[in-house]
Write a protein that holds these residues in place. Structure first.
Motif, mmCIF file in Angstrom:
data_model
loop_
_atom_site.group_PDB
_atom_site.id
_atom_site.type_symbol
_atom_site.label_atom_id
_atom_site.label_comp_id
_atom_site.label_asym_id
_atom_site.label_seq_id
_atom_site.Cartn_x
_atom_site.Cartn_y
_atom_site.Cartn_z
ATOM 1 N N PHE A 1 0.829 -1.206 0.000
ATOM 2 C CA PHE A 1 0.000 0.000 0.000
ATOM 3 C C PHE A 1 0.863 1.255 0.000
ATOM 4 O O PHE A 1 0.601 2.206 -0.744
ATOM 5 N N ARG A 2 1.900 1.272 0.848
ATOM 6 C CA ARG A 2 2.795 2.432 0.892
ATOM 7 C C ARG A 2 3.502 2.626 -0.449
ATOM 8 O O ARG A 2 3.672 3.758 -0.917
ATOM 9 N N LYS A 3 3.902 1.516 -1.054
ATOM 10 C CA LYS A 3 4.585 1.610 -2.345
ATOM 11 C C LYS A 3 3.644 2.132 -3.426
ATOM 12 O O LYS A 3 4.032 2.984 -4.244
ATOM 13 N N ALA A 4 2.418 1.625 -3.432
ATOM 14 C CA ALA A 4 1.441 2.084 -4.425
ATOM 15 C C ALA A 4 1.101 3.554 -4.213
ATOM 16 O O ALA A 4 0.959 4.315 -5.181
ATOM 17 N N LYS A 5 0.987 3.962 -2.953
ATOM 18 C CA LYS A 5 0.699 5.360 -2.645
ATOM 19 C C LYS A 5 1.840 6.261 -3.101
ATOM 20 O O LYS A 5 1.606 7.334 -3.684
ATOM 21 N N ALA A 6 3.076 5.829 -2.828
ATOM 22 C CA ALA A 6 4.239 6.619 -3.253
ATOM 23 C C ALA A 6 4.305 6.735 -4.775
ATOM 24 O O ALA A 6 4.588 7.809 -5.323
ATOM 25 N N ASN A 7 4.019 5.636 -5.487
ATOM 26 C CA ASN A 7 4.024 5.669 -6.950
ATOM 27 C C ASN A 7 2.930 6.586 -7.491
ATOM 28 O O ASN A 7 3.155 7.326 -8.461
ATOM 29 N N MET A 8 1.755 6.534 -6.856
ATOM 30 C CA MET A 8 0.654 7.375 -7.298
ATOM 31 C C MET A 8 0.974 8.852 -7.104
ATOM 32 O O MET A 8 0.725 9.687 -7.974
ATOM 33 N N ILE A 9 1.535 9.177 -5.921
ATOM 34 C CA ILE A 9 1.910 10.560 -5.650
ATOM 35 C C ILE A 9 2.982 11.032 -6.619
ATOM 36 O O ILE A 9 2.945 12.168 -7.113
ATOM 37 N N HIS A 10 3.929 10.144 -6.906
ATOM 38 C CA HIS A 10 4.998 10.498 -7.855
ATOM 39 C C HIS A 10 4.421 10.779 -9.248
ATOM 40 O O HIS A 10 4.830 11.737 -9.923
ATOM 41 N N ARG A 11 3.455 9.957 -9.670
ATOM 42 C CA ARG A 11 2.839 10.170 -10.975
ATOM 43 C C ARG A 11 2.022 11.452 -10.999
ATOM 44 O O ARG A 11 2.022 12.194 -11.995
ATOM 45 N N LEU A 12 1.294 11.714 -9.900
ATOM 46 C CA LEU A 12 0.459 12.914 -9.846
ATOM 47 C C LEU A 12 1.294 14.181 -9.841
ATOM 48 O O LEU A 12 0.951 15.174 -10.501
ATOM 49 N N THR A 13 2.388 14.161 -9.080
ATOM 50 C CA THR A 13 3.243 15.353 -9.017
ATOM 51 C C THR A 13 3.912 15.643 -10.356
ATOM 52 O O THR A 13 4.394 16.757 -10.584
ATOM 53 N N GLY A 14 3.909 14.658 -11.252
ATOM 54 C CA GLY A 14 4.473 14.881 -12.579
ATOM 55 C C GLY A 14 3.541 15.640 -13.506
ATOM 56 O O GLY A 14 3.944 16.035 -14.600
ATOM 57 N N THR A 15 2.267 15.835 -13.088
ATOM 58 C CA THR A 15 1.310 16.602 -13.880
ATOM 59 C C THR A 15 1.092 17.969 -13.227
ATOM 60 O O THR A 15 1.334 18.147 -12.030
ATOM 61 N N VAL A 16 0.626 18.923 -14.019
ATOM 62 C CA VAL A 16 0.404 20.283 -13.500
ATOM 63 C C VAL A 16 -0.676 20.281 -12.436
ATOM 64 O O VAL A 16 -0.502 20.824 -11.333
ATOM 65 N N PHE A 17 -1.817 19.641 -12.762
ATOM 66 C CA PHE A 17 -2.933 19.622 -11.812
ATOM 67 C C PHE A 17 -2.576 18.832 -10.563
ATOM 68 O O PHE A 17 -2.828 19.260 -9.439
ATOM 69 N N GLY A 18 -1.989 17.634 -10.761
ATOM 70 C CA GLY A 18 -1.653 16.780 -9.622
ATOM 71 C C GLY A 18 -0.643 17.408 -8.694
ATOM 72 O O GLY A 18 -0.776 17.340 -7.466
ATOM 73 N N GLY A 19 0.393 18.032 -9.274
ATOM 74 C CA GLY A 19 1.395 18.679 -8.434
ATOM 75 C C GLY A 19 0.810 19.801 -7.613
ATOM 76 O O GLY A 19 1.138 19.974 -6.433
ATOM 77 N N LYS A 20 -0.082 20.578 -8.237
ATOM 78 C CA LYS A 20 -0.713 21.679 -7.506
ATOM 79 C C LYS A 20 -1.684 21.160 -6.451
ATOM 80 O O LYS A 20 -1.795 21.709 -5.353
ATOM 81 N N TYR A 21 -2.393 20.072 -6.788
ATOM 82 C CA TYR A 21 -3.368 19.515 -5.857
ATOM 83 C C TYR A 21 -2.686 18.966 -4.606
ATOM 84 O O TYR A 21 -3.174 19.132 -3.490
ATOM 85 N N ILE A 22 -1.546 18.317 -4.791
ATOM 86 C CA ILE A 22 -0.835 17.717 -3.655
ATOM 87 C C ILE A 22 -0.091 18.770 -2.845
ATOM 88 O O ILE A 22 -0.073 18.739 -1.612
ATOM 89 N N GLY A 23 0.511 19.734 -3.524
ATOM 90 C CA GLY A 23 1.362 20.692 -2.828
ATOM 91 C C GLY A 23 0.684 21.947 -2.348
ATOM 92 O O GLY A 23 1.250 22.687 -1.533
ATOM 93 N N ASP A 24 -0.533 22.234 -2.840
ATOM 94 C CA ASP A 24 -1.201 23.486 -2.496
ATOM 95 C C ASP A 24 -2.487 23.173 -1.740
ATOM 96 O O ASP A 24 -3.481 22.734 -2.329
ATOM 97 N N LEU A 25 -2.502 23.415 -0.431
ATOM 98 C CA LEU A 25 -3.659 23.105 0.400
ATOM 99 C C LEU A 25 -4.867 23.940 0.004
ATOM 100 O O LEU A 25 -5.996 23.439 -0.021
ATOM 101 N N ALA A 26 -4.646 25.204 -0.311
ATOM 102 C CA ALA A 26 -5.753 26.072 -0.703
ATOM 103 C C ALA A 26 -6.400 25.591 -1.999
ATOM 104 O O ALA A 26 -7.629 25.572 -2.127
ATOM 105 N N PHE A 27 -5.576 25.191 -2.965
ATOM 106 C CA PHE A 27 -6.108 24.672 -4.221
ATOM 107 C C PHE A 27 -6.895 23.391 -3.983
ATOM 108 O O PHE A 27 -7.964 23.181 -4.569
#
Length: 294
Positions: free
Chosen positions: A65-91
């Motif tokens: 589960f931790r590995k899948a979560k880390a991979n998912m976060i890594h993939r999301l942070t590679g996109t504009v929307f995903g990176g902003k969604y993960i890193g920006d609490l207000a967004f």
């Protein structure tokens, strides 16, 4: 001791080919034994082996589960929307308002259809409640897109007044719960899943109240307050389902519990709305003294 620990580790974390072959074989034999319904020494051995196989399948799950979560976060942070969604609490908070609004309006359509189909005042009252929730969230979205210091405070204060309006269909739902035995019902074990989800939403709503308050955005704070109010109503709905499913005390207990909890939720919303009005006045005074908010 070290050798025993190494042996235990190898037993609990066997090679991959063991994980893929042994448990399916043991579980197949276990099903055969259960279908035959005979107790014997080999059957008891199969029971023990099945417990062992279940254990070695469960133990790797947290790591996977931790590995899948880390991979998912890594993939999301590679996109504009995903990176902003993960890193920006207000967004992330603004996106959740859109999600809540869409769910509310879809639920309104469903409840209106069911209410008309079965001529149910209860379903129509629920539809009005979710319609107001959706309109309030739409108002938050429009205000957030054109936000400024004054407009945020104005939106926050407007949400407080709208909570008084929201309390009208909430009060209607509570009255129907008390007088007509209206409420929610869930088949079988679904009620336990509903209970877990309800408590999860309440805990999450409380955590978000604190977390988003620190951002200093009145609109996002109002959105999380709205989530908390919705969670309170979900808790009341869960209570009606639990009483309907498990209570053997009769009509008097149902009415008393629904009246007490419903009255508590209703007055809590009143207090929240009053707090928001007072807090908005305090924030307005602070901004007028220090326009930069320093």
């Amino acid at each position: 001791v070290k050798r025993a620990w190494t042996l235990l580790e190898s037993l609990l974390h066997p090679l991959r080919w063991v994980l893929l072959t042994l448990p399916p074989i043991v579980f197949a034999v276990l099903i055969y034994v259960l279908l035959k319904g005979k107790s014997s020494m080999p059957a008891y051995m199969i029971y023990c082996m099945s417990a062992y196989c279940l254990t070695i399948w469960i133990l790797p799950l947290p790591r996977l589960f931790r590995k899948a979560k880390a991979n998912m976060i890594h993939r999301l942070t590679g996109t504009v929307f995903g990176g902003k969604y993960i890193g920006d609490l207000a967004f992330r908070g603004s996106v959740s308002i859109y999600q809540g609004m869409m769910v509310n309006f879809l639920y309104v359509v469903f409840r209106i259809f069911v209410g008309i189909r079965y001529a149910s005042v209860w379903f129509l009252t629920i539809a009005i409640y979710y319609l107001l929730l959706g309109i309030m969230r739409l108002s938050l979205i429009l205000s957030y897109r054109n936000r400024g210091v004054k407009s945020e405070l104005h939106c926050y204060r407007r949400m407080a007044w709208l909570l008084f309006l929201l309390n009208m269909p909430m009060g209607g739902m509570i009255v129907l719960m008390v007088l007509t035995d209206s409420g929610y019902s869930y088949p079988g074990y679904v009620i336990y899943l509903s209970a877990l989800y309800t408590f999860y939403t309440i805990i999450l709503a409380i955590v978000n109240l604190v977390k988003f308050r620190k951002l200093g955005s009145p609109i996002l704070s109002a959105a999380k307050i709205l989530n908390f109010v919705a969670a309170l109503m979900s808790l009341l709905g869960l209570q009606t389902a639990m009483i309907s499913q498990f209570s053997t005390e009769g009509e008097d207990l149902r009415r008393m519990m629904n009246a007490l909890t419903g009255g508590g939720v209703w007055f809590s919303v009143i207090l929240i709305a009053v707090y928001m009005l007072l807090h908005s006045r305090k924030m307005k005074e602070v901004k007028s003294i220090d326009p930069l908010g320093e």
